[in-house]
Design a protein around this motif. Structure first.
Motif, PDB file in Angstrom:
ATOM      1  N   UNK A 323       0.811  -1.224   0.000  1.00  0.00           N
ATOM      2  CA  UNK A 323       0.000   0.000   0.000  1.00  0.00           C
ATOM      3  C   UNK A 323       0.842   1.270   0.000  1.00  0.00           C
ATOM      4  N   UNK A 324       2.160   1.108   0.137  1.00  0.00           N
ATOM      5  CA  UNK A 324       3.101   2.239   0.091  1.00  0.00           C
ATOM      6  C   UNK A 324       2.792   3.294   1.151  1.00  0.00           C
ATOM      7  N   UNK A 325       2.402   2.849   2.346  1.00  0.00           N
ATOM      8  CA  UNK A 325       2.168   3.784   3.443  1.00  0.00           C
ATOM      9  C   UNK A 325       3.454   4.531   3.765  1.00  0.00           C
ATOM     10  N   UNK A 326       3.344   5.799   4.046  1.00  0.00           N
ATOM     11  CA  UNK A 326       4.500   6.635   4.351  1.00  0.00           C
ATOM     12  C   UNK A 326       4.994   6.336   5.762  1.00  0.00           C
ATOM     13  N   UNK A 327       6.237   5.839   5.918  1.00  0.00           N
ATOM     14  CA  UNK A 327       6.717   5.470   7.254  1.00  0.00           C
ATOM     15  C   UNK A 327       7.056   6.662   8.139  1.00  0.00           C
ATOM     16  N   UNK A 328       6.986   7.880   7.595  1.00  0.00           N
ATOM     17  CA  UNK A 328       7.396   9.056   8.361  1.00  0.00           C
ATOM     18  C   UNK A 328       6.234   9.914   8.851  1.00  0.00           C
ATOM     19  N   UNK A 329       5.006   9.419   8.716  1.00  0.00           N
ATOM     20  CA  UNK A 329       3.845  10.185   9.173  1.00  0.00           C
ATOM     21  C   UNK A 329       3.724  10.038  10.686  1.00  0.00           C
ATOM     22  N   UNK A 345       2.423  14.420  19.837  1.00  0.00           N
ATOM     23  CA  UNK A 345       2.631  14.813  18.448  1.00  0.00           C
ATOM     24  C   UNK A 345       3.955  14.298  17.895  1.00  0.00           C
ATOM     25  N   UNK A 346       3.937  13.853  16.645  1.00  0.00           N
ATOM     26  CA  UNK A 346       5.156  13.456  15.945  1.00  0.00           C
ATOM     27  C   UNK A 346       5.612  12.048  16.222  1.00  0.00           C
ATOM     28  N   UNK A 347       4.788  11.236  16.864  1.00  0.00           N
ATOM     29  CA  UNK A 347       5.173   9.867  17.207  1.00  0.00           C
ATOM     30  C   UNK A 347       5.025   8.981  15.982  1.00  0.00           C
ATOM     31  N   UNK A 348       6.115   8.764  15.255  1.00  0.00           N
ATOM     32  CA  UNK A 348       6.077   8.037  13.986  1.00  0.00           C
ATOM     33  C   UNK A 348       6.196   6.527  14.211  1.00  0.00           C
ATOM     34  N   UNK A 349       5.888   5.714  13.183  1.00  0.00           N
ATOM     35  CA  UNK A 349       5.902   4.253  13.357  1.00  0.00           C
ATOM     36  C   UNK A 349       7.206   3.695  13.910  1.00  0.00           C
ATOM     37  N   UNK A 377      10.251  13.753  17.580  1.00  0.00           N
ATOM     38  CA  UNK A 377       8.865  14.104  17.900  1.00  0.00           C
ATOM     39  C   UNK A 377       8.830  15.448  18.622  1.00  0.00           C
ATOM     40  N   UNK A 378       7.686  15.833  19.143  1.00  0.00           N
ATOM     41  CA  UNK A 378       7.528  17.148  19.771  1.00  0.00           C
ATOM     42  C   UNK A 378       8.404  17.313  21.006  1.00  0.00           C
ATOM     43  N   UNK A 379       8.838  16.207  21.600  1.00  0.00           N
ATOM     44  CA  UNK A 379       9.723  16.267  22.763  1.00  0.00           C
ATOM     45  C   UNK A 379      11.190  16.185  22.378  1.00  0.00           C
ATOM     46  N   UNK A 380      11.451  16.103  21.059  1.00  0.00           N
ATOM     47  CA  UNK A 380      12.830  15.974  20.592  1.00  0.00           C
ATOM     48  C   UNK A 380      13.339  14.553  20.628  1.00  0.00           C
TER      49      UNK A 380
END
Length: 453
Positions: A323-329, A345-349, A377-380
């Motif tokens: 499905x080519x999901x974006x791994x960086x979302x 916020x910003x917690x990526x896979x 992520x938002x906490x760095x």
């Protein structure tokens, strides 16, 4: 005749609607002129609505009739349908969510705060949630805990206690009493948001208080009205979807009452065979479902992150590779793109997999050339930090940990990056040795790190 507070509230709503759509006053004036087919005159301009017109409306310097007419134009320009426009023009109102609605959609308060002038939390609801949290260790208890920890009281979200008859033991009646008190105090109508259907019997005689089913509320937020159709599609699983009624592009990416999309719902439904779920996702994508769209339910995750969080490796690989999901979302409230920083916020896979010590997921993501290994992520926090803070820097059968640190470093993880507190991955290793895994801080009722993750 509209009340003065309704007019002021609508002016604020108009500005928020324009800003939410990243549109300045001049751009909006031009959009309105184009919509109304105002011709370009000899001086190369459209002489209809202008920046000054927009400014006067948003500052409340026009008459009520002009304000309402302009508000309808705003709604048309930004693609609202008739039902949404009606909801938008409703004036100042207060929302009172009940326990059933909050358990169905734990992030509901965040949404209500954007739609209503105030959100009143009945203490009876908070008591019910606290009781559920303490009595249930499973998903229901975790949902109740997420609702409780996600509430920030202030000028927009207010806790109100029941002050009526102490012998009244019906929770719905107590909520209605609180809603009526809120209506009297703030001089506006109140809407109880609920998943139940029992309120109508108790609401007789309460003209300023009404009940809205969660499904109906969600419908006013999106460009469709047929939630029944979406529910049928959501429940349908088969080897082939040729006979399933087709959704429109708006419907296929819409939110269900629980805040998930149809695609995320299929990812999470492990009660159905994997191949049927895959086939359904292929069918949804064929009808323009966005595989990277985040939920608006609990963590604001895209589908790929849900698969990681659930530990569903087969579904994860399907989403990542086919499905080519974006791994960086990363996680982010889909209705709040204007905010600088939000919960989780910003917690990526990759961060989720590293945090939870899921080796196969980390390896697959590191082997995908699209993955941003050093994203923060938002906490760095980076994925490397999240692995280290939970002890995943050595193989240990006793603690059931994997050496994810070496895997990440081999893939290009930078050990010198610092988080917002100036800590590196090495600092987090030291903290792990002193205090144990940070994950333990996120057990219900013991979050000593202020929600960072």
């Amino acid at each position: 005749m509209a009340e003065v507070n309704d007019i002021a509230f609508l002016c604020v709503r108009l500005r928020e609607l324009r800003e939410k759509n990243d549109c300045n006053m001049e751009e909006l004036a031009e959009k309105i002129n184009i919509m109304e087919e105002i011709p370009i005159s000899s001086d190369g301009k459209r002489h209809g609505t202008n920046k000054s017109s927009i400014s006067r409306v948003e500052s409340g310097k026009t008459g009520e009739k002009t304000l309402i007419e302009m508000a309808k134009k705003y709604c048309r320009v930004f693609g609202m349908n008739e039902k949404q426009t009606e909801q938008f023009l409703r004036g100042e109102r207060i929302a009172v969510p009940d326990t059933s609605a909050l358990l169905k959609n734990p992030q509901l308060i965040d949404e209500l705060n954007k739609e209503y002038s105030k959100v009143v939390m009945p203490k009876v609801v908070m008591d019910e949630l606290d009781g559920i949290k303490n009595k249930n260790s499973g998903p229901l208890g975790r949902k109740a805990w997420e609702v409780i920890r996600g509430i920030s009281y202030g000028s927009r979200t207010i806790l109100m206690d029941y002050t009526g008859d102490v012998e009244e033991d019906n929770a719905d009646c107590r909520i209605i009493y609180i809603a009526q008190e809120a209506s009297d105090k703030y001089h506006c109508n109140v809407e109880i948001i609920t998943e139940d259907t029992d309120y109508s019997a108790y609401l007789k005689g309460h003209e300023s208080v009404s009940a809205i089913h969660l499904r109906e509320y969600m419908a006013t937020k999106q460009e469709f009205l047929n939630m029944t159709k979406l529910s049928r599609i959501d429940a349908y699983y088969a080897d082939s979807y040729d006979s399933c009624e087709e959704p429109s592009e708006e419907e296929v990416n819409a939110y269900l009452p629980d805040g998930n999309t149809l695609l995320i719902s299929a990812v999470r439904n492990k009660n159905k065979p994997l191949e049927q779920r895959k086939q359904k996702i292929r069918w949804l994508i064929k009808h323009k479902a966005d595989v990277d769209k985040r939920d608006n339910s609990r963590r604001y995750f895209p589908a790929l992150s849900h698969a990681v969080q659930m530990g569903d490796y087969d579904m994860f690989i399907f989403l990542l590779e086919e499905c080519k999901a974006n791994p960086n979302v990363g996680s982010r409230n889909p209705f709040d793109s204007g905010k600088v920083r939000q919960k989780n916020e910003g917690n990526m896979p990759l961060m989720i997999a590293a945090w939870e010590g899921k080796k196969r997921f980390v390896e697959a993501l590191c082997n995908d050339e699209r993955t941003s290994i050093n994203q923060q992520d938002a906490n760095g926090f980076t994925a490397l930090m999240k692995a280290c803070m939970n002890g995943h820097f050595s193989d240990s059968r006793e603690n059931k940990t994997w050496n994810l640190k070496d895997i990440l470093v081999s893939a290009g993880a930078d050990e010198k990056i610092v988080d917002i507190d100036g800590k590196t991955a090495a600092d987090w290793i030291n903290e792990y040795h002193e205090s144990g895994p940070l994950r333990k801080s996120f057990t219900r009722g013991n979050n000593k790190h202020g929600g960072k993750r």
